[in-house]
Enzyme design. Sequence first.
Site: not given
Length: 1263
Positions: A959, A962, A1056, A1141
């Site tokens: 992504h 990010e 991420h 994350e």
Amino acid sequence: MNKPKMATEKGVPSNSRVLMLLGQLERMTGEAMVKDVETARQVTAKILHLIQTQEKSGKEVMSKGSSGMEVILASLENTRDVQTTLNILYILSELLSVGRGRRVAVFVSKGGTGILFQILITAGKELPPSEELMLQLHSLLAKVGPKDRKFGVKARLSGALNVTVNLMKQNLQNTKLLLPCLQVLRVYSTNSVNSISLGKNGVVELMFKIVAPYSKKNTSLLKVALDALGALLKSKTNARRAVDGRHVPALLALYLDWHRNDTRHRHMLIRKGLLVCLRNITNIKLGRKAFIEADGMRILYNSSTECLPVRTLDPLVNTSSLIMRKCFPKNRLPLPTIKSAFQYHLPHIPAVGPVAQLYSQPPEGRTRRQLSGKPLKKVDDVVDDSDDNEETEADTENDSENEEDEKDHCTANDDIETDLNKLHPKKTPGRPFEELRVYERFFLELSEDFQGYNFECSKSASTTSTSSSFSSSASSRSTRPIIVPTAQALSPKHAPIPSSQDDCHPTKGQHTQTSPSAPALTPTAPLTPVELDTIHLTKDQAKKEAAHIPSADGHATLSSLTRPPSQGQRIEQELAHVLECVSLEEEGALNAEEEIKGVKQEGSPVNATRTIQSPLLLGGITTRRGGGGGSNWGSDCGSEGAEDEGGEGAVLEVPDTALLLSLHDPDLYVAMVKGTHSVPQYAEVAYPDYFGHVAPTFREPLVERVYGVQRSKIFQDIERLIHPNDILDKVVYDLDIPSCPVIEDDGESLKFNSQFESGNLRKAVQVRKYEYDLVLNSDINSNHYHQWFYFEVSGMRVGTTYRFNIINCEKSNSQFNYGMQVLMYSVQEAISGRPRWVRTGTDICYYKNHFARSTIAAGGQKGKSYYTLAFSTSFSHKDDVCYFAYHYPYTYSTLKMHLSKLEALRTPQIYLRHDVLCETLGGNSCPLLTITAMPESNSNDHICQFRNRPLMFLSARVHPGETNASWVMKGTLEFLMGTSPLAASLREAYIFKIVPMLNPDGVVNGNHRCSLSGEDLNRQWQSPNPELHPTIYHTKSLLQYLAHIQRAPLVFCDYHGHSRKKNVFMYGCSVKETVWQSNISATSSDLQEDLGYRALPKILSQIAPAFNMASCSFVVERSKESTARVVVWREIGVQRSYTMESTLCGCDQGKYKGLQIGTRELEEMGAQFCVALLRLKRLTGLRNHQHLLDLESDIIGTQSKVVSSCPTTYVMEEDEPSFLEAIDYSAESNDEDAEPENEHGSEVHKNPDHLDQLSDFETNHRD
């Protein structure tokens, strides 16, 4: 009704007076009650007297086991005498006035409500009805009603509604009787069916006769009447009646009257009641229209402004604000289309999905014809009629806006995978081995024999460094000029420079020599573009002290100065550089590959001196004021700006960031940019990417939310409607005008620019002198995903506070409401020796705005709005150029530069291979790295150990928005290439296969979530398309190949970033935990699994200060079945398959609690991940998991809190502190996108002392 037998509770004296009287009352049968009226009156009167005078009497009647209530209710039902009835009603009133509601509950459970309604119906038939009886009945009903859930239904079925309404109509002037009637009516109206029925009966009109202008009399009555009216107006039918009866202006007039006269604020509840009526009326379209026509916006705005100084009046201000926001006319975004400003035509269009829908829309500006032959209107994808939909409940703030991950108002468990067949991983590579054999070339280390390798040699022939593949044929492919945008400013160390062209434009061919000791120069030659390829990056020139002079053809050859690597001198000895737009065009003299080879000759960047351009003056080109970059240089935009004071030909010093950052080289970065391909064909380099970022040494705490900040922002937005003449509405930047996005003006506006790699800003509109609305660009081939931003601002005034509003955000909440700030990079600060991104912004607020989202933009949902991120900031330097970003930018060219520099760190003991996995849709290379330790020798034993090392597979940046994932990956790569004993042990333990950037195209083009295909690549892992999703297709193929040869990775981890949660955490996959969170039945054999999947996150929670085990989840959801984590677990059979994350915001636990995350902490996290893998190796080698604190019980202790309004159960409940001012948005965090974090911690790989501390555990557990 059968007469109950009087019972006494154990412990209550049987000779109790009140119980004796109740026993007497009980013995009076129905007929006796009618015949012996006098006795009934006397007994009930005595009971009443006892209860009024003796507290214990009431307790005896209501005590558990006593049948006193049944006796009283039976007598009430049987008596026909008004006085006896009144006595019993008084008794009930006394009994029910005490306690916390238990007595009322007992009364309701014994059927008391129905008996009261029967008496009410009977009493209503008498003409005239007994006033005292009606008064007592309604008073008692008002007490009982709120506790009886079926009160409204009972009232309607018994016919009590009409009795109460008729009584009110007959007693409008009788305030004593009217008050309890209104109290009961208020309860009646909470039932929607009753509310409609009462409206048909004329009650709405009746209520408007009762509400009155300001008066000190009957305020209690008015308060109850407004409550009842507010309840009635919740019905849309009644709201329409109020509008049709022209009651909206009347309500506004009443509110204004009370506002003006209630100077001591004693009747705030009445004022609030009037606002609640208005709020409910404006839930319908007609109500909003009537409110606007009655000048309601101005009335409420002015009254609210006057209330602001008094904190106790906040309920009025907040309700007024809510009404005004609802009634604010829905505006369309100031865009021609919500599709991206950039066009990229796909090789083929997917058959289904959002991209297919996007391409199926009628083309803009043209019409299509239906089969009937009638023309179809051009589709307006920005706004449509649905945006003011009548059924839209305004300000329903807890809707989920991320369509990919969230569905509105779902139950907590509906997304959990319940199919046990899908929950058990099955190694199904899915492709025949013949197809996968081609990927063998990416695994040379598995067959390498090193027979031709001289282990005494300093360089390995087999460990090929292929960084040149990044810029291979860069010169031949790229013919556009690359511009390094510079600011117009003076370095404080330089003397003033003439400000007009007249002072400095001699004839071509004259040259002025420059030297380090005389940096302030008067140019004597016309300023010409500097050719990129004439800038030699070799260090030969670094030995020459004299600066080179531009050659006769106008092309400058830049010299370099030797700079001692002394820590104390590196800031003071910054070299001067031009602060104008430098065009870096290519020549055949030196291609990018040669440049890189020149860099490699430096040796280690830490020990070598740094080559930087000597002072050079560029003249002859009228530059655009401020920054705006050099984006419109050479365009036909008309005048490019007036001269700036001291700006023409200004000189400044450039920091030698290569000494501050071992992996950064500005010249190498420019070389890498030349080989990067973007859809808009960017020809500019942003200063922060050119100079680099040195993490600040100071702490950046989470900011405290200012009380009332959301309200003040909303009020300023409302002022636009009330005072339209104060609004400039002046477009100053617009990418939809490709020939000239920067609109020139008289210098009274800021200049904006986003035309550089990873930039995202589509439009800037100046709404007030110091306030700008900013619109973000959609992802290419998409019509949404507005979150990432990165843009340049110049032309600012020092000390002036500017407000920026990013007006087309989509998510329903943001960490900007919980302490996060935007990032700013100042060029003036950079040239002063502080090249860094810093957190900035005051009065930060994220809230729902009045810009409507069309159904197309909202994925078919109607009545949605966008959200605004508002922040204010001021600038410290005159003529500065500043950049703002959502998070720390990390471009594709930065990655290429870092990989090139990392190769220079390779020692003979490191096996490093850099392959190009594939080419993306946009023509960019996707790098694949292999890192491990060289074998000790080419003996069979050593070669066998080398080939049989377990594999680790890491990936990041699927992504683009990010960016923190890339900073974490940078920390991992630097650690792996480091010289510490831990790094060496890790390389000896594993073979690392790393794809550091899965979505180069998205990163390059400033997307937030998608690739050029317009799709989220992390939702394509189940069946990736080799043409549309090449990076995913080939990465999955690598894993499938490994599965075929029985070498599946021990760990797969995809890095991420997460936008709505704090800390760093992991998502994994577990059958057992998924079953526990669902209602499916499973046998013990179904639930058998190795708990080793928890080992890695558990280790991280022990060693990484930013990591939070409590936020981890191992539940498998249906909506995530096509993500990397789930597919690698399910199809490749990797038990330890994770998404890691990292927060975009900061931490709320551990060492970094209360701090915003920075690049230092993110890189530290990447290094700590490596340390955790080394621990994992040693712990798994023990064949024993008991040292991990009994994982089974640990699982139970850290169960996720289920959030009922969200679809996925792994979501942790937000535990944000509650603010005095309510933030009316849900705080669900449901992205499986993440954002890195860690702030203010020493980088593991750069702090040997820290490493020593970490290694204690390792040394104690060596095999």
